[in-house]
Write a protein that holds these residues in place. Structure first.
Motif, short mmCIF file in Angstrom:
data_model
loop_
_atom_site.label_atom_id
_atom_site.label_comp_id
_atom_site.label_asym_id
_atom_site.label_seq_id
_atom_site.Cartn_x
_atom_site.Cartn_y
_atom_site.Cartn_z
N VAL A 1 12.12 -4.77 2.32
CA VAL A 1 11.43 -6.14 1.13
C VAL A 1 11.14 -6.87 1.90
N ARG A 2 11.56 -7.38 2.15
CA ARG A 2 11.30 -9.44 2.54
C ARG A 2 9.82 -9.18 3.12
N GLU A 3 9.76 -8.19 4.58
CA GLU A 3 8.56 -7.72 5.57
C GLU A 3 7.20 -8.28 4.05
N ALA A 4 7.65 -7.47 2.54
CA ALA A 4 6.27 -6.81 1.87
C ALA A 4 5.76 -8.34 1.15
N LEU A 5 7.19 -8.83 1.31
CA LEU A 5 6.75 -10.00 0.56
C LEU A 5 6.05 -11.17 0.90
N ALA A 6 6.39 -10.72 2.15
CA ALA A 6 5.41 -11.72 3.52
C ALA A 6 4.41 -11.17 3.51
N GLY A 7 3.85 -9.85 3.01
CA GLY A 7 2.89 -9.10 2.78
C GLY A 7 2.30 -8.75 4.25
N ARG A 8 3.28 -7.90 4.63
CA ARG A 8 3.13 -7.48 5.14
C ARG A 8 4.25 -6.17 4.57
N TYR A 9 4.00 -4.80 5.82
CA TYR A 9 4.24 -3.18 5.24
C TYR A 9 5.56 -3.19 6.25
N GLY A 10 6.96 -3.17 5.36
CA GLY A 10 8.23 -3.04 5.44
C GLY A 10 8.40 -1.61 5.64
N ALA A 11 9.82 -0.91 6.18
CA ALA A 11 10.22 -0.31 6.43
C ALA A 11 11.86 -0.06 7.51
N ILE A 12 12.46 0.84 7.40
CA ILE A 12 13.12 0.62 7.38
C ILE A 12 14.25 2.09 6.93
N VAL B 1 20.14 10.89 6.01
CA VAL B 1 18.93 9.18 6.02
C VAL B 1 18.25 9.09 4.63
N THR B 2 17.90 8.13 4.55
CA THR B 2 17.75 7.33 3.73
C THR B 2 16.25 6.77 4.06
N LEU B 3 14.94 7.03 3.75
CA LEU B 3 13.48 6.47 4.38
C LEU B 3 13.45 5.54 3.46
N TYR B 4 13.35 4.32 3.90
CA TYR B 4 12.83 2.92 2.89
C TYR B 4 11.16 2.51 3.19
N SER B 5 10.55 2.30 2.40
CA SER B 5 9.11 1.74 2.35
C SER B 5 8.97 0.81 1.67
N ALA B 6 8.79 -0.05 2.16
CA ALA B 6 8.79 -1.55 0.64
C ALA B 6 6.49 -1.72 1.22
N LEU B 7 6.01 -2.05 0.05
CA LEU B 7 4.64 -2.56 -0.09
C LEU B 7 4.50 -3.42 -0.52
N PRO B 8 3.59 -4.56 0.16
CA PRO B 8 3.69 -6.10 -0.95
C PRO B 8 2.62 -5.60 -2.48
N VAL B 9 2.68 -6.55 -2.46
CA VAL B 9 1.64 -6.61 -4.73
C VAL B 9 0.79 -7.51 -4.15
N PRO B 10 -0.78 -7.40 -4.22
CA PRO B 10 -0.69 -8.84 -4.11
C PRO B 10 -1.57 -9.28 -5.34
N SER B 11 -2.20 -10.45 -5.93
CA SER B 11 -2.56 -11.01 -7.23
C SER B 11 -3.41 -12.63 -6.58
N ASP B 12 -4.63 -12.10 -6.57
CA ASP B 12 -5.60 -13.70 -6.34
C ASP B 12 -4.83 -14.10 -4.78
N GLY B 13 -4.60 -13.02 -4.29
CA GLY B 13 -4.69 -13.91 -2.93
C GLY B 13 -3.26 -13.91 -2.04
N THR B 14 -2.55 -14.26 -3.36
CA THR B 14 -0.85 -14.16 -3.19
C THR B 14 0.12 -13.32 -3.76
N VAL B 15 0.42 -12.61 -2.67
CA VAL B 15 1.71 -11.86 -2.70
C VAL B 15 2.66 -12.30 -4.33
N VAL B 16 2.41 -11.44 -5.19
CA VAL B 16 3.87 -12.13 -6.66
C VAL B 16 4.67 -10.59 -6.82
N GLY B 17 5.23 -9.89 -5.70
CA GLY B 17 5.56 -8.88 -5.51
C GLY B 17 6.00 -7.74 -4.83
#
Length: 416
Positions: free
Chosen positions: A58-69, A79-95
């Motif tokens: 999640v921290r990787e996604a909030l930093a604007g990068r794709y995160g997986a673990i 095992v469980t596969l986790y993937s996090a994607l950034p949500v951009p808005s007006d050039g800023t990652v808002v979630g």
């Protein structure tokens, strides 16, 4: 709840699976002292209900990068596969958007595969056990019976005391049992033949020895030179008879033992018989005519020329001995597609029906026109003929000729 365990309704609860798992765990315990230590697995719940979503992905996604673990699923072996994607808005990652997927379905399929594999292994073990029992009943036991019979065939002194009893089986072991039965039967017949031959030799030697003993005893009781000379001649004649008999016995024994080891070569029967007839004609009676009838093409057989000369010399001597004055001994050579045929016929008295089966027996002699036939004949001439011809894979037979006389027919394989 992202980390909530899924209900594991799989083949793990099956009895066969539990049995296989127990065997696997037992094997693992036995091999554990020799295996390297495994690192501890982190099964702690990262995302508790109502808690913050602040995992590394999640921290990787909030930093604007794709995160997986990938994390072990708590309470399960998946095992469980986790993937996090950034949500951009007006050039800023808002979630960030976090998704997860458990390998539970793969694990369940794996359990099913394991159960199927264990079923196959178990079925193989059962099949192997059944086959082992079948082999024991159908192979091992008959082989033990053959072994027991073999130990009973010969006693400790090497004498034949029994024989194999054969088998009704229609497989290789049955074939082996029947072959061994036939082998011991042939061995038994051969031993009886040797015993009979030894008894015949002993009987044949007894008569000249008795004559020699009587003649030598009479020598000590008479003084007349003529009587002493007559008894000495009797002793010498019987000694010569014994020498001739022993020489014939030695010859037929050598044929029985060594004929197969003697070298062979293609023999032209026409040339051979022409030479034999010339040789026999030198000592045959002058009033006997020897006639040789040859085919157009040479007839060859594979044998020893010396042995075949011995065969036909004996047959011709026998024919000339039975032929009347002025009679003809006829020798004919012919061939079939695979057999050479030589017939020797005379115009003598022929063969009485009661003697036809014995004519080739050893020490059998029938010469009604010679009251003292035993003095010059051992009864082994035709027996030697039979031994040599059969040793080369041929046959010899005797029959009466139309119009009188006997006919001996020798059949030998043609040379390739």
């Amino acid at each position: 709840d992202l980390d909530a365990p899924q209900p594991l309704d799989t083949g793990r609860e099956h009895l066969l699976y539990r049995l296989g798992a127990w065997l696997y765990r037992l094997l693992g315990r036995l091999s554990r002292p020799f295996a390297p230590p495994e690192p501890p697995r982190d099964t702690e719940k990262v995302y508790a209900p109502g808690g913050p979503l602040l995992g590394p992905e999640v921290r990787e996604a909030l930093a604007g990068r794709y995160g997986a673990i990938t994390r072990p699923t708590a309470g399960q072996r998946s095992v469980t596969l986790y993937s996090a994607l950034p949500v951009p808005s007006d050039g800023t990652v808002v979630g960030a958007v976090l998704v997860s997927q458990s390998t539970f379905r793969i694990l369940r399929a794996l359990y099913d595969v394991r159960l199927d594999v264990f079923r196959v292994v178990l079925a193989s073990v059962v099949a192997a056990a059944v086959l082992s029992l079948l082999v024991s009943a159908t192979i091992a036991r008959p082989l033990r019976q053959l072994r027991d019979q073999a130990s009973e065939v010969v006693d400790r002194r090497g004498r034949l005391r029994g024989r194999f009893r054969g088998s009704r089986r229609h497989d290789e072991i049955g074939d082996l049992a029947r072959a061994l039965e036939e082998l011991t039967g042939r061995l038994e017949r051969h031993l009886r033949f040797i015993e009979s031959f030894a008894a015949d030799v002993s009987h044949e030697l007894k008569n000249p020895l008795a004559s020699i003993r009587t003649a030598t005893e009479m020598l000590g009781e008479v003084d007349d030179p003529a009587d002493r000379r007559r008894f000495l001649e009797i002793a010498w004649r019987e000694v010569a008879r014994m020498e001739h008999l022993l020489s014939s016995v030695r010859e037929i024994s050598r044929i029985d033992a060594l004929l197969e080891a003697e070298p062979v070569a293609p023999v032209d029967l026409g040339r051979l018989l022409a030479a034999v007839i010339d040789s026999v004609g030198l000592h045959a009676r002058d009033d006997i005519h020897l006639a040789l009838h040859l085919p157009t093409d040479p007839v060859l057989t594979l044998a020893s020329s010396d042995r075949l000369a011995q065969v036909f010399t004996n047959l011709l001597d026998n024919a000339t001995g039975f032929s009347p004055a002025g009679g003809e001994v006829r020798v004919e050579i012919s061939a079939t597609p695979d057999t050479a045929v030589v017939a020797v016929g005379d115009r003598g008295p022929g063969i009485p029906p009661e003697h036809r089966e014995r004519i080739f027996d050893r020490f059998f002699t029938w010469r009604p026109h010679e009251p003292q036939a035993r003095d010059g004949h051992t009864g082994l001439g035709l027996a030697i003929v039979k031994a040599i011809v059969e040793g080369y894979g041929g046959t010899v037979s005797a029959e009466n000729r139309p119009g009188g006389g006997a006919r001996f027919v020798v059949r030998l394989p043609l040379a390739p």
